[in-house]
Design a protein around this motif. Structure first.
Motif, PDB file in Angstrom:
ATOM      1  N   SER A 232       1.031  -0.884  -0.038  1.00 51.07           N
ATOM      2  CA  SER A 232       0.123  -0.121   0.377  1.00 51.07           C
ATOM      3  C   SER A 232       1.061   0.879   0.021  1.00 51.07           C
ATOM      4  O   SER A 232       0.496   2.031  -0.415  1.00 51.07           O
ATOM      5  CB  SER A 232      -0.721   0.613   1.358  1.00 51.07           C
ATOM      6  OG  SER A 232      -2.330  -1.143   1.150  1.00 51.07           O
TER       7      SER A 232
ATOM      8  N   LYS B 149     -11.465   4.066   0.576  1.00 50.71           N
ATOM      9  CA  LYS B 149     -11.736   2.776   0.352  1.00 50.71           C
ATOM     10  C   LYS B 149     -13.145   2.003   1.396  1.00 50.71           C
ATOM     11  O   LYS B 149     -13.941   1.102   0.459  1.00 50.71           O
ATOM     12  CB  LYS B 149     -10.171   1.809   1.008  1.00 50.71           C
ATOM     13  CG  LYS B 149      -9.389   1.980  -0.332  1.00 50.71           C
ATOM     14  CD  LYS B 149      -8.120   1.696   0.295  1.00 50.71           C
ATOM     15  CE  LYS B 149      -6.985   1.722  -0.878  1.00 50.71           C
ATOM     16  NZ  LYS B 149      -5.657   2.567   0.239  1.00 50.71           N
ATOM     17  N   LYS B 150     -12.852   2.815   2.553  1.00 48.02           N
ATOM     18  CA  LYS B 150     -14.460   2.050   3.173  1.00 48.02           C
ATOM     19  C   LYS B 150     -15.530   2.718   2.043  1.00 48.02           C
ATOM     20  O   LYS B 150     -16.707   1.686   2.629  1.00 48.02           O
ATOM     21  CB  LYS B 150     -14.234   2.840   4.595  1.00 48.02           C
ATOM     22  CG  LYS B 150     -13.149   2.588   5.681  1.00 48.02           C
ATOM     23  CD  LYS B 150     -13.139   2.971   6.700  1.00 48.02           C
ATOM     24  CE  LYS B 150     -12.567   2.784   8.035  1.00 48.02           C
ATOM     25  NZ  LYS B 150     -12.143   3.522   9.162  1.00 48.02           N
TER      26      LYS B 150
ATOM     27  N   LEU C 192     -16.451   0.432  -1.255  1.00 49.47           N
ATOM     28  CA  LEU C 192     -16.248  -1.080  -0.531  1.00 49.47           C
ATOM     29  C   LEU C 192     -17.525  -0.991  -0.575  1.00 49.47           C
ATOM     30  O   LEU C 192     -18.122  -1.441  -0.810  1.00 49.47           O
ATOM     31  CB  LEU C 192     -15.426  -1.693   0.167  1.00 49.47           C
ATOM     32  CG  LEU C 192     -13.828  -1.545  -0.162  1.00 49.47           C
ATOM     33  CD1 LEU C 192     -12.819  -2.081   1.180  1.00 49.47           C
ATOM     34  CD2 LEU C 192     -13.802  -2.470  -1.689  1.00 49.47           C
TER      35      LEU C 192
ATOM     36  N   THR D 265     -15.254  -1.911  -8.207  1.00 52.26           N
ATOM     37  CA  THR D 265     -15.123  -1.998  -7.096  1.00 52.26           C
ATOM     38  C   THR D 265     -14.098  -0.311  -7.393  1.00 52.26           C
ATOM     39  O   THR D 265     -13.205   0.441  -6.866  1.00 52.26           O
ATOM     40  CB  THR D 265     -14.454  -2.934  -6.373  1.00 52.26           C
ATOM     41  OG1 THR D 265     -15.440  -3.931  -5.968  1.00 52.26           O
ATOM     42  CG2 THR D 265     -13.422  -2.806  -5.152  1.00 52.26           C
TER      43      THR D 265
ATOM     44  N   ILE E 290     -13.516   3.057  -5.819  1.00 49.91           N
ATOM     45  CA  ILE E 290     -11.943   3.460  -5.149  1.00 49.91           C
ATOM     46  C   ILE E 290     -11.464   4.798  -6.313  1.00 49.91           C
ATOM     47  O   ILE E 290     -11.660   5.841  -5.016  1.00 49.91           O
ATOM     48  CB  ILE E 290     -11.039   2.659  -5.162  1.00 49.91           C
ATOM     49  CG1 ILE E 290     -12.098   0.981  -4.363  1.00 49.91           C
ATOM     50  CG2 ILE E 290      -9.974   2.584  -4.343  1.00 49.91           C
ATOM     51  CD1 ILE E 290     -10.446   0.109  -3.796  1.00 49.91           C
TER      52      ILE E 290
END
Length: 165
Positions: A8, A66-67, A70, A82, A86
């Motif tokens: 990451s 990201k939360k 998702l 997805t 994002i």
């Protein structure tokens, strides 16, 4: 794409570098300071923007984007949705915060000449969003994912195979 914190970090460094580089040049152009600014001044503005963007990406915008993405794509099995969610959330968050940096930078370089800070902010935000969204989705996102998969992921896989032999 990244599967752990190290990946990451690597992915974020590459993405931030590319996005901040292009967006810095774009904002220099919009402010008419490309010919007036020294090379070192441009580099220092880029580095300051990069540090701020990377910090925002790792600590605030990235995890929250990201939360949200998702949650938005929880009912889909298509990975592209997805990835696009994002990317869209990241661009919105980064444009929101980096436009504050852009506003401050503009006031430093050009002086405070407006009657409305809010109007200046929304003008900068909209110009940044118009550039950053297609840049992220069409150019930088695919390019960074390619670089990451080809060089970072493949090196990790080769190292793991080498260690196991």
């Amino acid at each position: 794409m990244p599967t752990n914190k190290k990946e990451s970090l690597q992915f974020g460094l590459i993405m931030c570098f590319g996005m901040v580089l292009v967006m810095t040049i774009y904002n220099f152009y919009l402010n008419g300071i490309i010919g007036e600014m020294t090379f070192l001044g441009g580099i220092s503005d880029f580095l300051i923007g990069f540090v701020i963007a990377f910090g925002l990406d790792m600590l605030i915008v990235g995890p929250n984007a990201k939360k949200i993405a998702l949650k938005l794509t929880v009912n889909t099995t298509k990975k592209i949705y997805t990835v696009l969610a994002i990317s869209g959330c990241m661009v919105l968050g980064m444009a929101f915060f980096m436009s504050i940096y852009g506003l401050i930078s503009t006031y430093i370089h050009n002086g405070f000449t407006s009657n409305s800070v809010a109007a200046d902010y929304f003008a900068i935000f909209s110009k940044n969003l118009i550039m950053a969204l297609p840049l992220q989705i069409i150019i930088m996102g695919p390019l960074v994912r390619y670089i990451f998969t080809k060089y970072i992921k493949s090196n990790r896989m080769n190292t793991e195979v080498y260690k196991n032999t």
